[in-house]
Design a protein around this motif. Sequence first.
Motif, PDB file in Angstrom:
ATOM      1  N   ALA A 177       3.386   6.126  -5.374  1.00  0.00           N
ATOM      2  CA  ALA A 177       3.405   6.245  -6.837  1.00  0.00           C
ATOM      3  C   ALA A 177       2.195   7.024  -7.336  1.00  0.00           C
ATOM      4  O   ALA A 177       2.308   7.846  -8.261  1.00  0.00           O
ATOM      5  N   ALA A 178       1.044   6.797  -6.725  1.00  0.00           N
ATOM      6  CA  ALA A 178      -0.170   7.507  -7.132  1.00  0.00           C
ATOM      7  C   ALA A 178      -0.050   9.004  -6.848  1.00  0.00           C
ATOM      8  O   ALA A 178      -0.448   9.841  -7.672  1.00  0.00           O
TER       9      ALA A 178
ATOM     10  N   VAL B 168      -2.509   8.037 -12.921  1.00  0.00           N
ATOM     11  CA  VAL B 168      -2.446   7.524 -11.543  1.00  0.00           C
ATOM     12  C   VAL B 168      -2.580   5.997 -11.535  1.00  0.00           C
ATOM     13  O   VAL B 168      -1.826   5.300 -10.838  1.00  0.00           O
TER      14      VAL B 168
ATOM     15  N   ALA C 168       0.601   4.331 -12.826  1.00  0.00           N
ATOM     16  CA  ALA C 168       1.657   4.381 -11.805  1.00  0.00           C
ATOM     17  C   ALA C 168       1.378   3.365 -10.696  1.00  0.00           C
ATOM     18  O   ALA C 168       2.302   2.712 -10.196  1.00  0.00           O
ATOM     19  N   ALA C 169       0.115   3.232 -10.319  1.00  0.00           N
ATOM     20  CA  ALA C 169      -0.244   2.281  -9.260  1.00  0.00           C
ATOM     21  C   ALA C 169       0.031   0.842  -9.708  1.00  0.00           C
ATOM     22  O   ALA C 169       0.538   0.029  -8.926  1.00  0.00           O
TER      23      ALA C 169
ATOM     24  N   VAL D  11       2.289   1.774  -3.558  1.00  0.00           N
ATOM     25  CA  VAL D  11       1.256   2.134  -4.535  1.00  0.00           C
ATOM     26  C   VAL D  11       0.767   3.570  -4.299  1.00  0.00           C
ATOM     27  O   VAL D  11       0.626   4.356  -5.241  1.00  0.00           O
ATOM     28  N   ILE D  12       0.552   3.915  -3.034  1.00  0.00           N
ATOM     29  CA  ILE D  12       0.046   5.268  -2.752  1.00  0.00           C
ATOM     30  C   ILE D  12       1.106   6.319  -3.083  1.00  0.00           C
ATOM     31  O   ILE D  12       0.800   7.367  -3.651  1.00  0.00           O
TER      32      ILE D  12
ATOM     33  N   ARG E  55       0.832  -1.206   0.000  1.00  0.00           N
ATOM     34  CA  ARG E  55       0.000   0.000   0.000  1.00  0.00           C
ATOM     35  C   ARG E  55       0.862   1.250   0.000  1.00  0.00           C
ATOM     36  O   ARG E  55       0.560   2.232  -0.699  1.00  0.00           O
TER      37      ARG E  55
ATOM     38  N   THR F 252      -9.292   8.458  -2.832  1.00  0.00           N
ATOM     39  CA  THR F 252      -9.170   7.024  -3.083  1.00  0.00           C
ATOM     40  C   THR F 252      -8.584   6.283  -1.881  1.00  0.00           C
ATOM     41  O   THR F 252      -9.055   5.208  -1.510  1.00  0.00           O
ATOM     42  N   TYR F 253      -7.534   6.867  -1.289  1.00  0.00           N
ATOM     43  CA  TYR F 253      -6.765   6.109  -0.298  1.00  0.00           C
ATOM     44  C   TYR F 253      -6.822   6.656   1.126  1.00  0.00           C
ATOM     45  O   TYR F 253      -6.475   5.942   2.062  1.00  0.00           O
TER      46      TYR F 253
ATOM     47  N   TYR G   2      -4.889  -5.813  -5.615  1.00  0.00           N
ATOM     48  CA  TYR G   2      -5.127  -4.629  -4.774  1.00  0.00           C
ATOM     49  C   TYR G   2      -5.467  -3.416  -5.645  1.00  0.00           C
ATOM     50  O   TYR G   2      -6.399  -2.655  -5.346  1.00  0.00           O
TER      51      TYR G   2
ATOM     52  N   ALA H 155       3.821   0.295  -9.677  1.00  0.00           N
ATOM     53  CA  ALA H 155       4.333   0.225  -8.299  1.00  0.00           C
ATOM     54  C   ALA H 155       3.955  -1.103  -7.643  1.00  0.00           C
ATOM     55  O   ALA H 155       4.768  -1.715  -6.945  1.00  0.00           O
TER      56      ALA H 155
ATOM     57  N   TYR I 232      -7.926  13.695  -5.703  1.00  0.00           N
ATOM     58  CA  TYR I 232      -8.357  12.407  -6.269  1.00  0.00           C
ATOM     59  C   TYR I 232      -7.677  11.247  -5.544  1.00  0.00           C
ATOM     60  O   TYR I 232      -8.320  10.245  -5.197  1.00  0.00           O
ATOM     61  N   VAL I 233      -6.386  11.388  -5.271  1.00  0.00           N
ATOM     62  CA  VAL I 233      -5.645  10.323  -4.568  1.00  0.00           C
ATOM     63  C   VAL I 233      -6.109  10.213  -3.117  1.00  0.00           C
ATOM     64  O   VAL I 233      -6.307   9.106  -2.601  1.00  0.00           O
TER      65      VAL I 233
END
Lengths: 240, 240
Positions: free
Chosen positions: A158-159, B155, B158-159, A155-156, A152, A194-195, B190, B162, A190-191
């Motif tokens: 990178a986002a 995004v 990239a996710a 990924v976050i 996580r 999402t997270y 995920y 990653a 937006y990110v």
Amino acid sequence: MSSSSAAPAAKPPIRDALVAAAFRLFLERGYEQTTVDDIVALAGVGRRSFFRYFPSKEDVVFPDHERCLADMTAFLAAGGAEHEPVRRVCDAARLVLRMYAENPAFSVQRYRLTRRVPGLRAYELSVVWRYERALAEYLRARFAGRPDGTLRADVIAAAVVAAHNNALRSWLRSEGKGDPGAAVDHALGYVQKTYGRPAQAPPAPAARAGRPDDVVVLVSRRDAPLWRVVQELETALGRA
Amino acid sequence: MSSSSAAPAAKPPIRDALVAAAFRLFLERGYEQTTVDDIVALAGVGRRSFFRYFPSKEDVVFPDHERCLADMTAFLAAGGAEHEPVRRVCDAARLVLRMYAENPAFSVQRYRLTRRVPGLRAYELSVVWRYERALAEYLRARFAGRPDGTLRADVIAAAVVAAHNNALRSWLRSEGKGDPGAAVDHALGYVQKTYGRPAQAPPAPAARAGRPDDVVVLVSRRDAPLWRVVQELETALGRA
């Protein structure tokens, strides 16, 4: 970011003169055709002065990234458990935007130069990678012990970087016109949506004490797609 | 990926010999201390043969990425409107995993080498960037005209990268032991769960013809948090 010990109190004039001379020559002659000797000659300083400030010719193209990386690391390290982690990395990314927005003309020049010179593109990718790792390391520490914590975190991070750069590059392609802050806020929003955990807690029951028995009855076929039921539900709850 | 016209029918033996000689020397002497002349001498071919297969010494370290990028681009281009876009880019990322998993010993050697040599690290970042752009361009086309289409495309790309790299690097650090496929599936799962449409279409009404009037009644307080209502709903619908 004046609290960062890595940030000098003021930029030394020689350093600024070297950057200005370098960019003038890069734009006039091209990046590859410009040597460090050309740059120091135009800036009126010795060759050693150049290497006191910059390890290589590539580094003069990105004179503020080291400071910004140090600022970002310090900002993240200063955060406590009370900071929502995704919001914190979004705020850290805004430090990079601020650096670009401080000097739009320079940022746009550099963007054009970086598009044209493959070596600089590679250098920029390595800088972006270091920002992303700084964000990911922070999130890994915050998510330590949780299921899929490193996944996580990576990924976050990178986002966040992708969203930030999507907005930043639109602004650079538009010749640095207008305020990039709103576009970056939107992209990072937006990110976060999402997270991140919701920024605002739901209203406490006391705040709605006037209608404590207000209920919603939703009737749905069992085989209706879940997204459709949720859509109806949102409408029924007045949150669509 | 035998359908891709970019993939040669078989690797030429000279190319394989050059890669094998290069890695033997890189591991024995170090990457920087090995010249192209050393490599061709060990492989028993002329200098020109080297440059027929590889533009530079760096390229011999990543001999399959160009083919893999071509495969990925062809795979994405072959997708139609019936493919769920996020699932499609996750499947495209699996092509990269497959390339690494084909030859675990070589992949682990290269991973170690790339950690040690900054120039190779930069090269790898540029390769990763090209994969990410291929995924993002595909998603941008699929999301064209939708609100925040390019932002979402960038995004999600990239996710995906990653998540894939988080699982791939864990496997490489573990010396390439075990099957990396399950870890990559989990990591990409995920991302798909976050951004994709549900993988399975809801059953067609005909399939449930036996209970056409099967309905669910859900009663909720209007001020209950939405996530809680959805949770109850999922339980009621039997999909939790």
